[in-house]
Design an enzyme around this catalytic site. Structure first.
Site, PDB file in Angstrom:
ATOM      1  N   LYS A 130     -13.333  -4.436  -4.585  1.00  0.00           N
ATOM      2  CA  LYS A 130     -14.150  -3.224  -4.453  1.00  0.00           C
ATOM      3  C   LYS A 130     -13.543  -2.026  -5.167  1.00  0.00           C
ATOM      4  O   LYS A 130     -14.256  -1.147  -5.622  1.00  0.00           O
ATOM      5  CB  LYS A 130     -14.243  -2.793  -2.987  1.00  0.00           C
ATOM      6  CG  LYS A 130     -14.794  -3.743  -2.004  1.00  0.00           C
ATOM      7  CD  LYS A 130     -15.014  -2.941  -0.707  1.00  0.00           C
ATOM      8  CE  LYS A 130     -14.976  -3.774   0.539  1.00  0.00           C
ATOM      9  NZ  LYS A 130     -13.716  -3.646   1.275  1.00  0.00           N
TER      10      LYS A 130
ATOM     11  N   LYS B 116       0.826  -1.211   0.000  1.00  0.00           N
ATOM     12  CA  LYS B 116       0.000   0.000   0.000  1.00  0.00           C
ATOM     13  C   LYS B 116       0.859   1.258   0.000  1.00  0.00           C
ATOM     14  O   LYS B 116       0.492   2.252  -0.621  1.00  0.00           O
ATOM     15  CB  LYS B 116      -0.957   0.003   1.198  1.00  0.00           C
ATOM     16  CG  LYS B 116      -2.097  -0.980   1.021  1.00  0.00           C
ATOM     17  CD  LYS B 116      -3.195  -0.778   2.039  1.00  0.00           C
ATOM     18  CE  LYS B 116      -4.367  -1.693   1.759  1.00  0.00           C
ATOM     19  NZ  LYS B 116      -5.379  -1.686   2.808  1.00  0.00           N
TER      20      LYS B 116
ATOM     21  N   LYS C 198      -8.317 -10.925  -9.160  1.00  0.00           N
ATOM     22  CA  LYS C 198      -9.443 -11.050  -8.225  1.00  0.00           C
ATOM     23  C   LYS C 198     -10.401  -9.873  -8.360  1.00  0.00           C
ATOM     24  O   LYS C 198      -9.950  -8.738  -8.516  1.00  0.00           O
ATOM     25  CB  LYS C 198      -8.843 -11.092  -6.807  1.00  0.00           C
ATOM     26  CG  LYS C 198      -9.792 -11.541  -5.737  1.00  0.00           C
ATOM     27  CD  LYS C 198      -9.081 -11.625  -4.397  1.00  0.00           C
ATOM     28  CE  LYS C 198      -9.734 -10.680  -3.415  1.00  0.00           C
ATOM     29  NZ  LYS C 198      -9.174 -10.700  -2.087  1.00  0.00           N
TER      30      LYS C 198
HETATM   31  P1  AMP Z   1     -11.891  -6.678   0.746  1.00  0.00           P
HETATM   32  O1  AMP Z   1     -13.099  -6.153   0.030  1.00  0.00           O
HETATM   33  O2  AMP Z   1     -10.754  -6.953  -0.186  1.00  0.00           O
HETATM   34  O3  AMP Z   1     -11.516  -5.862   1.943  1.00  0.00           O
HETATM   35  O4  AMP Z   1     -12.275  -8.127   1.280  1.00  0.00           O
HETATM   36  C1  AMP Z   1     -13.166  -8.347   2.341  1.00  0.00           C
HETATM   37  C2  AMP Z   1     -13.522  -9.833   2.393  1.00  0.00           C
HETATM   38  O5  AMP Z   1     -14.174 -10.253   1.189  1.00  0.00           O
HETATM   39  C3  AMP Z   1     -12.320 -10.751   2.562  1.00  0.00           C
HETATM   40  O6  AMP Z   1     -12.676 -11.801   3.458  1.00  0.00           O
HETATM   41  C4  AMP Z   1     -12.065 -11.325   1.208  1.00  0.00           C
HETATM   42  O7  AMP Z   1     -11.498 -12.577   1.255  1.00  0.00           O
HETATM   43  C5  AMP Z   1     -13.464 -11.359   0.598  1.00  0.00           C
HETATM   44  N1  AMP Z   1     -13.344 -11.110  -0.842  1.00  0.00           N
HETATM   45  C6  AMP Z   1     -13.144  -9.918  -1.435  1.00  0.00           C
HETATM   46  N2  AMP Z   1     -13.066 -10.054  -2.778  1.00  0.00           N
HETATM   47  C7  AMP Z   1     -13.205 -11.376  -3.036  1.00  0.00           C
HETATM   48  C8  AMP Z   1     -13.214 -12.159  -4.228  1.00  0.00           C
HETATM   49  N3  AMP Z   1     -13.056 -11.602  -5.416  1.00  0.00           N
HETATM   50  N4  AMP Z   1     -13.402 -13.501  -4.122  1.00  0.00           N
HETATM   51  C9  AMP Z   1     -13.572 -14.075  -2.909  1.00  0.00           C
HETATM   52  N5  AMP Z   1     -13.571 -13.397  -1.749  1.00  0.00           N
HETATM   53  C10 AMP Z   1     -13.392 -12.068  -1.798  1.00  0.00           C
END
Ligand code: AMP
Length: 332
Positions: free
Chosen positions: A199, A114, A196
């Site tokens: 958001k 980051k 992946k």
């Molecule tokens: P984040 O939005 O990256 O802060 O992720 C928050 C939670 O959502 C975490 O537990 C991630 O593992 C899950 N997560 C976010 N994006 C994905 C994705 N594309 N596939 C599976 N799990 C996800």
């Protein structure tokens, strides 16, 4: 005696919730609340470690809470609250900062990534993110923490800090275990199946947001990248099709094998259309509840307030133990 495990999980409102969050995290959080004491947080304090527009943070905090409820998180079963409403998070984080070595925090790969991505704002909060996360978890004596791979190193640090504190004083914190997404449902960006879905992806047209309307969802699926050939099977050399099959499987409640059978002989175009429809069908009732809740914020505010009261009660028990052990005089 209560044999339930305590589960802690938090989502940070840095971007709008998307399908990957639903499949990889939220869906599982709903299941976990049936057999555990779950504590689920909108982690607004973590959000400001990166540049964050105040009105977006405010809107998303409400949106996240509304979506928590709309997907089926139940405030009678789980504690649902907003992190900044429980000041003990910041208070314990300060203490834990003093039991974390600079070298340990400096080794965190998320901090390195980051800060490399955003050299203009390498703030101390970003550096101390893992100790705030440790405080979040340790405050509630959480046994289990469902996390993605990206948080594994932070959880390891939380365990190290807990063990260090317990050894230096006396048993104070439960040393938490990670729960990793065992069914491996990792959702990829629809326009780039090698990365992946996230958001804050630059490629927003490949990200399905939970609040996207039907037309937007269908358009995103129609444009989804597929693979060579015409077979609809989940295979390593077919990342686009495999991703769509995973999405279909979770959203329709069928296994991937059943989905492969169902789509045998179908064209890619009709396959993508049907995956889109399955997503729309699953999200429609969630969006309907969301709309009701967001139109009248009083229900959300009540849930936030009651959740914060319950969380605060538990957090205080841990924090006062910690304060006593480090030698702080308790106010009389
Ligand atoms: P984040 O939005 O990256 O802060 O992720 C928050 C939670 O959502 C975490 O537990 C991630 O593992 C899950 N997560 C976010 N994006 C994905 C994705 N594309 N596939 C599976 N799990 C996800």
């Amino acid at each position: 005696m209560n044999e339930n495990k305590t589960v802690y999980s938090a989502l940070k409102p840095t971007g709008d919730l998307q399908l990957g969050n639903y499949i990889g995290a939220l869906n599982n959080m709903v299941k976990l609340q049936e057999e555990n004491d779950c504590i689920y947080t909108v982690a607004d304090m973590h959000s400001i470690t990166v540049d964050c527009v105040p009105q977006d943070l405010r809107r998303r905090t409400y949106d996240f809470m509304a979506l928590f409820l709309a997907i089926g998180l139940d405030p009678d079963k789980s504690i649902l609250f907003v992190q900044s409403h429980v000041p003990q998070h910041a208070e314990l984080a300060w203490v834990l900062n003093c039991y974390t070595q600079f070298g340990e925090a400096r080794r965190m790969t998320q901090f390195k990534d980051k800060s490399a991505k955003n050299p203009e704002n390498v703030n101390v909060g970003l550096f101390a993110y893992p100790t705030l996360m440790a405080a979040d978890i340790l405050l509630y004596q959480a046994d289990r923490v469902p996390i993605g791979k990206d948080q594994k190193q932070h959880l390891e640090l939380a365990r190290t800090i807990a063990e260090r504190f317990n050894n230096r004083y006396s048993p104070t914190f439960v040393v938490p275990e990670g729960i990793f997404n065992t069914h491996g449902a990792k959702i990829q960006n629809l326009l780039d199946p090698s990365s992946k879905m996230g958001k804050t992806d630059d490629n927003q047209q490949g990200v399905v947001f939970l609040l996207d309307d039907e037309d937007t969802i269908m358009r995103k699926f129609k444009r989804a990248v597929t693979d060579c050939g015409s077979e609809i099977v989940a295979r390593a050399d077919k990342p686009g099709i495999s991703n769509l099959l995973t999405i279909y499987s979770v959203m329709s409640g069928h296994t991937v094998k059943e989905a492969e059978k169902h789509f045998q002989g179908a064209s890619y175009a009709s396959f993508k259309e049907e995956v889109g429809q399955a997503v729309v069908a699953k999200l429609a009732p969630i969006q309907a509840v969301y709309k009701q809740l967001i139109a009248d914020k009083s229900t959300l505010e009540k849930v936030m307030k009651e959740g914060a009261q319950k969380a605060s009660y538990l957090a205080n028990k841990t924090l006062s133990k910690v304060y006593r052990k480090v030698g702080f005089v308790q106010p009389k």
